[in-house]
Write an enzyme that holds these catalytic residues in place. Structure first.
Site, PDB file in Angstrom:
ATOM      1  CB  ILE A 256      -0.987   0.012   1.196  1.00  0.00           C
ATOM      2  CG1 ILE A 256      -0.241  -0.072   2.529  1.00  0.00           C
ATOM      3  CG2 ILE A 256      -2.015  -1.083   1.071  1.00  0.00           C
ATOM      4  CD1 ILE A 256      -1.169  -0.022   3.746  1.00  0.00           C
ATOM      5  CG  ASP A 257      -0.213   4.286  -2.592  1.00  0.00           C
ATOM      6  OD1 ASP A 257       0.457   3.482  -3.269  1.00  0.00           O
ATOM      7  OD2 ASP A 257      -1.279   4.795  -2.977  1.00  0.00           O
ATOM      8  CE  LYS A 258       6.410   9.255   3.187  1.00  0.00           C
ATOM      9  NZ  LYS A 258       7.273  10.362   2.707  1.00  0.00           N
TER      10      LYS A 258
END
Length: 367
Positions: A175-177
């Protein structure tokens, strides 16, 4: 056509994993007014039978699909004996095949770091982590330390069967930062193979919660549209509705609460493309609240009064990232076959943001 700035733009399998790079020394190649850098090199055996180069490389590059290799060939990133070839080129005995990119290879040492991890489940085969917003998942592109993978290397340093440098273990998905939420990590190669297959076959259960600008016309809906990198901005993904570009992507959404100018939504993924929810919600006209990359960090709905502007400013400060959280995760245990399901609490920043909107909407100011 030029080679992509990032290796994973073309040489990446379903947006999940970086390829395992070879150990050859980095070399550069200059042609067509561009500088390229060698990332992979193979020399065909002297008894090599004639074989299409895309098939040849698919058999040798870990976690890279044949389609990605074909795209790299179209971008003149695959050379044979120093000359660019297309994917239908047939490899001959003693051919030297190189894969080139427009940036140097990233060379870094994976350093175990004592990073606090919120582990919600663990056994001998896997663990499930609730990742906070702001934590990068995997080293790369300027983030070589302080990542989840560095933290896992430290946490599992006493496990003789877990090698953080081994691509056969570790992250199963990402998942994104600035997205928070649940991730599953495989501690054994067999577990990763099994879990990766579950994700590929779309048998996992994943639900995200988000706050988006506006109120969708339909309370529930299905968003379908191929997702690929935006040709004008390689840092974002875009939807190609015609289906001729990008990869198929399907998101199901349901509006759970309305606040006049924004909505709380639940999103269920059928596929797992990079930035899928962010790109799909923007595509239907409802970008995620405070999603800077996809245009949600400005006032998109509401009256331009000074009081409202200050309210939005306060909201942005309360949740200084895209309002997206991977809330649930379900899958079959790779060894026991038991169905596992995990549910996580909404993080404080999103909970406070939602409460701000409830109070604002409750006063009638946004009605």
């Amino acid at each position: 056509m030029t080679c992509p700035e990032k290796t994973e733009d073309l040489l990446q399998d379903d947006g999940l994993f970086d390829p395992e790079e070879e150990d050859d020394d980095e070399k550069s190649f200059s042609g067509n007014d561009r500088s390229l850098y060698e990332h992979f090199r193979f020399t065909a055996d002297r008894n090599q039978s004639l074989l299409r180069i895309d098939k040849f490389l698919t058999d040798r590059l870990t976690n890279i699909s044949r389609n990605r290799i074909q795209l790299a060939a179209e971008a003149d990133c695959i050379l044979v004996n120093g000359k660019a070839v297309k994917s239908n080129y047939r490899v001959k005995p003693a051919d030297v095949i190189t894969v080139m990119m427009s940036r140097p290879r990233y060379e870094f040492e994976l350093i175990p770091e004592n990073i606090p991890l919120h582990i919600v489940y663990e056994d001998n085969e896997l663990l499930v982590v609730n990742k906070p917003a702001g934590l990068v998942v995997h080293p790369g592109h300027g983030n070589y330390q302080g990542t989840l993978v560095n933290g896992l290397a430290y946490y599992l340093k006493e496990d003789p069967l877990y090698d953080p440098e081994d691509p056969r273990v570790g992250l199963v998905h990402r998942i994104d930062k600035d997205t928070s939420g649940l991730l599953v990590i495989a501690k054994r190669p067999e577990a990763k193979t099994n879990l990766s297959l579950q994700f590929f076959n779309k048998t996992t259960q994943r639900k995200y919660v988000a706050l988006v600008w506006g109120i969708p016309k339909e309370a529930e809906g299905r968003i379908e549209g191929n997702i690929g990198r935006d040709p004008r901005d390689r840092m974002i993904m875009t939807v190609f509705p015609g289906g001729e570009q990008g990869k198929p992507a399907v998101t199901h959404y349901r509006v759970s609460e309305k606040f006049g100018y924004v909505s709380a939504v639940e999103c269920r993924l059928e596929t797992g493309r990079t930035h899928q929810i962010r790109a799909h919600m923007k595509y239907i006209g409802h970008p995620l609240f405070n999603d800077e990359r996809y245009g949600g960090n400005v006032i998109l709905k509401g009256l331009p009064s000074s009081g409202y502007k200050q309210f939005i400013h306060n909201c942005f400060e309360t949740c200084p990232r895209q309002a997206l959280h991977a809330k649930t995760l379900g899958f079959m245990h790779p060894v026991t076959g038991e169905e596992l399901f995990f549910d996580s609490e909404i993080p404080d920043d999103m909970a406070q943001l939602t409460e701000r909107w409830r109070k604002y909407y409750g006063t009638g100011q946004s009605k």
